[in-house]
Design a protein around this motif. Sequence first.
Motif, short mmCIF file in Angstrom:
data_model
loop_
_atom_site.label_atom_id
_atom_site.label_comp_id
_atom_site.label_asym_id
_atom_site.label_seq_id
_atom_site.Cartn_x
_atom_site.Cartn_y
_atom_site.Cartn_z
N VAL A 1 0.84 -1.21 0.00
CA VAL A 1 0.00 0.00 0.00
C VAL A 1 0.87 1.26 0.00
O VAL A 1 0.63 2.20 -0.75
N ASN A 2 1.89 1.26 0.83
CA ASN A 2 2.80 2.40 0.91
C ASN A 2 3.50 2.65 -0.42
O ASN A 2 3.61 3.79 -0.88
N LEU A 3 3.96 1.58 -1.06
CA LEU A 3 4.62 1.73 -2.36
C LEU A 3 3.64 2.24 -3.42
O LEU A 3 3.99 3.07 -4.25
N ALA A 4 2.41 1.73 -3.38
CA ALA A 4 1.40 2.16 -4.36
C ALA A 4 1.09 3.64 -4.20
O ALA A 4 0.87 4.35 -5.19
N GLU A 5 1.07 4.12 -2.96
CA GLU A 5 0.81 5.54 -2.72
C GLU A 5 1.93 6.43 -3.25
O GLU A 5 1.73 7.62 -3.47
N HIS A 6 3.10 5.85 -3.44
CA HIS A 6 4.24 6.62 -3.94
C HIS A 6 4.49 6.36 -5.43
O HIS A 6 5.60 6.55 -5.94
N ASP A 7 3.47 5.88 -6.11
CA ASP A 7 3.52 5.66 -7.56
C ASP A 7 4.66 4.76 -8.03
O ASP A 7 5.29 4.99 -9.07
N VAL A 8 4.93 3.71 -7.26
CA VAL A 8 5.92 2.71 -7.67
C VAL A 8 5.24 1.80 -8.68
O VAL A 8 4.04 1.50 -8.57
N SER A 9 5.99 1.36 -9.69
CA SER A 9 5.39 0.53 -10.75
C SER A 9 4.88 -0.81 -10.18
O SER A 9 5.38 -1.31 -9.18
N ALA A 10 3.89 -1.35 -10.87
CA ALA A 10 3.25 -2.59 -10.42
C ALA A 10 4.23 -3.75 -10.35
O ALA A 10 4.19 -4.57 -9.43
N ILE A 11 5.14 -3.84 -11.31
CA ILE A 11 6.10 -4.95 -11.31
C ILE A 11 7.04 -4.86 -10.11
O ILE A 11 7.37 -5.87 -9.49
N ARG A 12 7.43 -3.66 -9.76
CA ARG A 12 8.31 -3.49 -8.59
C ARG A 12 7.57 -3.82 -7.30
O ARG A 12 8.12 -4.41 -6.39
N ILE A 13 6.31 -3.41 -7.24
CA ILE A 13 5.51 -3.74 -6.07
C ILE A 13 5.36 -5.26 -5.95
O ILE A 13 5.50 -5.82 -4.86
N LEU A 14 5.11 -5.92 -7.07
CA LEU A 14 4.98 -7.38 -7.08
C LEU A 14 6.28 -8.04 -6.62
O LEU A 14 6.26 -8.98 -5.81
N ILE A 15 7.40 -7.56 -7.12
CA ILE A 15 8.70 -8.12 -6.74
C ILE A 15 8.94 -7.94 -5.25
O ILE A 15 9.36 -8.88 -4.56
N VAL A 16 8.66 -6.76 -4.72
CA VAL A 16 8.85 -6.50 -3.29
C VAL A 16 7.94 -7.40 -2.46
O VAL A 16 8.35 -8.02 -1.47
N ALA A 17 6.66 -7.48 -2.85
CA ALA A 17 5.70 -8.28 -2.10
C ALA A 17 6.10 -9.76 -2.08
O ALA A 17 6.11 -10.40 -1.02
N LEU A 18 6.44 -10.29 -3.23
CA LEU A 18 6.83 -11.70 -3.29
C LEU A 18 8.12 -11.96 -2.53
O LEU A 18 8.27 -13.00 -1.88
N SER A 19 9.04 -11.02 -2.59
CA SER A 19 10.30 -11.17 -1.83
C SER A 19 10.03 -11.17 -0.33
O SER A 19 10.59 -12.00 0.40
N MET A 20 9.18 -10.26 0.11
CA MET A 20 8.87 -10.20 1.54
C MET A 20 8.17 -11.48 2.01
O MET A 20 8.49 -12.02 3.07
N LEU A 21 7.22 -11.96 1.22
CA LEU A 21 6.52 -13.19 1.59
C LEU A 21 7.47 -14.39 1.57
O LEU A 21 7.40 -15.26 2.44
N SER A 22 8.35 -14.44 0.59
CA SER A 22 9.31 -15.53 0.50
C SER A 22 10.27 -15.55 1.68
O SER A 22 10.47 -16.58 2.33
N VAL A 23 10.86 -14.42 1.97
CA VAL A 23 11.80 -14.33 3.09
C VAL A 23 11.08 -14.59 4.40
O VAL A 23 11.61 -15.28 5.28
N GLY A 24 9.88 -14.08 4.54
CA GLY A 24 9.10 -14.34 5.75
C GLY A 24 8.82 -15.83 5.93
O GLY A 24 8.91 -16.36 7.04
#
Length: 103
Positions: A24-47
């Motif tokens: 949500v924070n990244l989306a509010e800062h106009d980060v591209s969808a692919i980067r948001i997806l990469i960050v989200a999947l990375s966080m879930l994977s590491v978690g």
Amino acid sequence: MQKPKPVDVTAVVAIGALAGSTVVNLAEHDVSAIRILIVALSMLSVGGILLAQIAKDMTTELYQCPTKDCRVEIRATRNHSPERLAALRDMATDHTRHGSTAS
């Protein structure tokens, strides 16, 4: 398959909530969808990896030889019988049983 424990469910929810708030924070800062997806999947994977390691550590006993410079150690899961765990502990902590071969 085992029923999930409350601590496991809580950890998964916490990891998901953290990843979700970051998305949500990244989306509010106009980060591209692919980067948001990469960050989200990375966080879930590491978690997930972190959660699996913690679960493994919580269900494993470590027995080490107390003799200086002896690197013998035995890791055993706690699903063994108390007698088997005692035998493994005795084997690891009795330096005479593994002495010169493992030093």
